[in-house]
Enzyme design. Sequence first.
Site, PDB file in Angstrom:
ATOM      1  CB  CYS A  18      -8.723   6.690  -3.834  1.00 42.18           C
ATOM      2  SG  CYS A  18      -8.258   5.643  -5.325  1.00 42.18           S
ATOM      3  CG  HIS A  78      -5.673   9.691  -3.343  1.00 41.69           C
ATOM      4  ND1 HIS A  78      -5.336   8.641  -2.673  1.00 41.69           N
ATOM      5  CD2 HIS A  78      -6.423   9.464  -4.449  1.00 41.69           C
ATOM      6  CE1 HIS A  78      -5.341   7.738  -3.615  1.00 41.69           C
ATOM      7  NE2 HIS A  78      -6.114   8.194  -4.831  1.00 41.69           N
ATOM      8  CG  ASN A  93      -3.974   5.561  -6.380  1.00 42.86           C
ATOM      9  OD1 ASN A  93      -4.447   5.399  -5.280  1.00 42.86           O
ATOM     10  ND2 ASN A  93      -4.822   6.202  -7.497  1.00 42.86           N
TER      11      ASN A  93
HETATM   12  C1  LIG Z   1      -3.575   9.224 -16.339  1.00 45.16           C
HETATM   13  C2  LIG Z   1      -2.952  10.344 -16.670  1.00 45.16           C
HETATM   14  C3  LIG Z   1      -1.366  10.196 -15.781  1.00 45.16           C
HETATM   15  C4  LIG Z   1      -2.436  10.645 -17.928  1.00 45.16           C
HETATM   16  O1  LIG Z   1      -1.862  11.900 -18.107  1.00 45.16           O
HETATM   17  P1  LIG Z   1      -2.084  12.889 -18.949  1.00 45.16           P
HETATM   18  O2  LIG Z   1      -0.949  14.200 -18.932  1.00 45.16           O
HETATM   19  O3  LIG Z   1      -3.528  13.185 -18.692  1.00 45.16           O
HETATM   20  O4  LIG Z   1      -1.755  12.139 -20.356  1.00 45.16           O
HETATM   21  P2  LIG Z   1      -2.634  12.542 -21.686  1.00 45.16           P
HETATM   22  O5  LIG Z   1      -4.253  11.901 -21.300  1.00 45.16           O
HETATM   23  O6  LIG Z   1      -2.563  13.730 -21.974  1.00 45.16           O
HETATM   24  O7  LIG Z   1      -2.130  11.606 -22.761  1.00 45.16           O
HETATM   25  C5  LIG Z   1      -2.328  10.307 -22.676  1.00 45.16           C
HETATM   26  C6  LIG Z   1      -1.369   9.664 -23.852  1.00 45.16           C
HETATM   27  O8  LIG Z   1      -0.519   8.943 -23.217  1.00 45.16           O
HETATM   28  C7  LIG Z   1      -0.567   7.526 -23.668  1.00 45.16           C
HETATM   29  N1  LIG Z   1      -0.381   6.428 -22.432  1.00 45.16           N
HETATM   30  C8  LIG Z   1      -1.441   6.603 -21.311  1.00 45.16           C
HETATM   31  N2  LIG Z   1      -0.535   5.543 -20.431  1.00 45.16           N
HETATM   32  C9  LIG Z   1       0.717   5.527 -20.974  1.00 45.16           C
HETATM   33  C10 LIG Z   1       1.834   4.967 -20.531  1.00 45.16           C
HETATM   34  N3  LIG Z   1       1.709   4.214 -19.250  1.00 45.16           N
HETATM   35  N4  LIG Z   1       2.861   5.203 -21.198  1.00 45.16           N
HETATM   36  C11 LIG Z   1       2.944   5.645 -22.286  1.00 45.16           C
HETATM   37  N5  LIG Z   1       1.850   6.504 -22.762  1.00 45.16           N
HETATM   38  C12 LIG Z   1       0.999   6.375 -22.270  1.00 45.16           C
HETATM   39  C13 LIG Z   1      -2.085   7.282 -24.053  1.00 45.16           C
HETATM   40  O9  LIG Z   1      -2.337   6.302 -24.844  1.00 45.16           O
HETATM   41  C14 LIG Z   1      -2.345   8.547 -24.657  1.00 45.16           C
HETATM   42  O10 LIG Z   1      -1.701   8.729 -25.934  1.00 45.16           O
HETATM   43  P3  LIG Z   1      -2.621   9.452 -27.185  1.00 45.16           P
HETATM   44  O11 LIG Z   1      -2.659  10.635 -27.102  1.00 45.16           O
HETATM   45  O12 LIG Z   1      -1.926   8.995 -28.323  1.00 45.16           O
HETATM   46  O13 LIG Z   1      -4.163   8.581 -27.226  1.00 45.16           O
HETATM   47  C15 LIG Z   1      -3.509  11.564 -16.005  1.00 45.16           C
HETATM   48  O14 LIG Z   1      -4.905  11.534 -16.821  1.00 45.16           O
HETATM   49  C16 LIG Z   1      -3.983  11.122 -14.595  1.00 45.16           C
HETATM   50  O15 LIG Z   1      -3.126  11.172 -13.730  1.00 45.16           O
HETATM   51  N6  LIG Z   1      -5.534  11.059 -14.383  1.00 45.16           N
HETATM   52  C17 LIG Z   1      -5.974  10.859 -13.089  1.00 45.16           C
HETATM   53  C18 LIG Z   1      -5.664   9.517 -12.625  1.00 45.16           C
HETATM   54  C19 LIG Z   1      -6.100   9.069 -11.315  1.00 45.16           C
HETATM   55  O16 LIG Z   1      -5.778   9.899 -10.503  1.00 45.16           O
HETATM   56  N7  LIG Z   1      -6.806   8.071 -11.044  1.00 45.16           N
HETATM   57  C20 LIG Z   1      -7.038   7.458  -9.775  1.00 45.16           C
HETATM   58  C21 LIG Z   1      -7.788   8.090  -9.043  1.00 45.16           C
HETATM   59  S1  LIG Z   1      -8.245   7.745  -7.481  1.00 45.16           S
END
Ligand SMILES: CC(C)(COP(=O)(O)OP(=O)(O)OC[C@H]1O[C@@H](n2cnc3c(N)ncnc32)[C@H](O)[C@@H]1OP(=O)(O)O)[C@@H](O)C(=O)NCCC(=O)NCCS
Length: 311
Positions: free
Chosen positions: A112, A236, A266
Amino acid sequence: MKAGIIGTGHYAPEKVLTNADMEKIVDTSDEWIRTRTGIEERRIAHDNEDTSDMAFKAAEQALEEAEITGEDLDLILVATVTPDQPFPTVSCKLQERLGATKAAAMDISAACAGFMYGVITAKQFIETGAYQHVLIIGADKLSKITDWTDRNTCVLFGDGAGAAVMGPVSEDKGVLSFELGADGSGGKHLEQNDDYIFMNGREVFKFAVRQMPESSVHVVEKAGYAKEDVDYLIPHQANIRIMEAARQRLGIEEDRMAVNVNKYGNTSAASIPIALSEGVKNDKIKDNDLVVLVGFGGGLTWGAVALKWGK
Ligand SMILES: CC(C)(COP(=O)(O)OP(=O)(O)OC[C@H]1O[C@@H](n2cnc3c(N)ncnc32)[C@H](O)[C@@H]1OP(=O)(O)O)[C@@H](O)C(=O)NCCC(=O)NCCS
């Protein structure tokens, strides 16, 4: 000699996949996706529309805006982690399709952050006087390496392409400062495993909320400006919460940050140049504006640029 951006272009496939559509594919909800990421819908390329096809459309627009043709190009750089095939590269395919007969061509792989690596590579060639016109494209078709059964990742990504033409600009314009970085020890948190993307969302989030604000401030200070001087921030487009962290650290108002993560999700290397091109077309970016571009991605990689807009 200063190097600046003299033309921009972007392309997103027609097919829209909304959060409601995602609810039918995996166990998720519109509410979860919107509140955790800011994403409402994403674009998905057609089966017979590959990365080079999207890149070509964005490139044509950027050349037109720069008022040059393919024949004027000295170098084509395509940032992508989803090339049509390992070789020939996407950049070589574009070299032919754009009629860029005197251009060299290579792909850049920095996930990215790839477009940022491209802009800084182009800057070196232009400022040394070696090359005049460099086309940089960020293009990815992540849908072909997305695991559509993994709700942790499939809701986040979309396909698209963005392009910029760089060339010599006047002394008070163009790229003022930059920062590029890499941390291979974090590579395991975001990688392509076998055929698909694997992501440790929490670790990537922690890295990104630290890196994007830090790099944004660094380039502004290196350029000799204060944080509040930033006219337009183009982060980004991965997650609105990460983008907000960068905006708040700079202390600038909401309308001075590019946001299109709601429409496209993204789009990997395409995200920054798409937002840049939209900013130019919507008159969000004006002559003499101090613009900051900042990105992060798999690798791990990151990059930021501060530039004065205009020729
Ligand atoms: C992925 C992301 C949105 C998750 O958000 P978050 O607030 O951190 O969520 P959490 O990690 O607190 O919670 C995840 C929970 O939601 C659940 N979950 C994950 N994806 C889900 C979805 N699409 N729908 C519903 N629930 C989901 C998981 O199973 C987890 O459940 P658990 O706690 O029972 O295990 C966040 O971590 C993020 O944006 N990370 C960076 C990703 C990124 O930028 N990637 C690209 C880089 S270039």
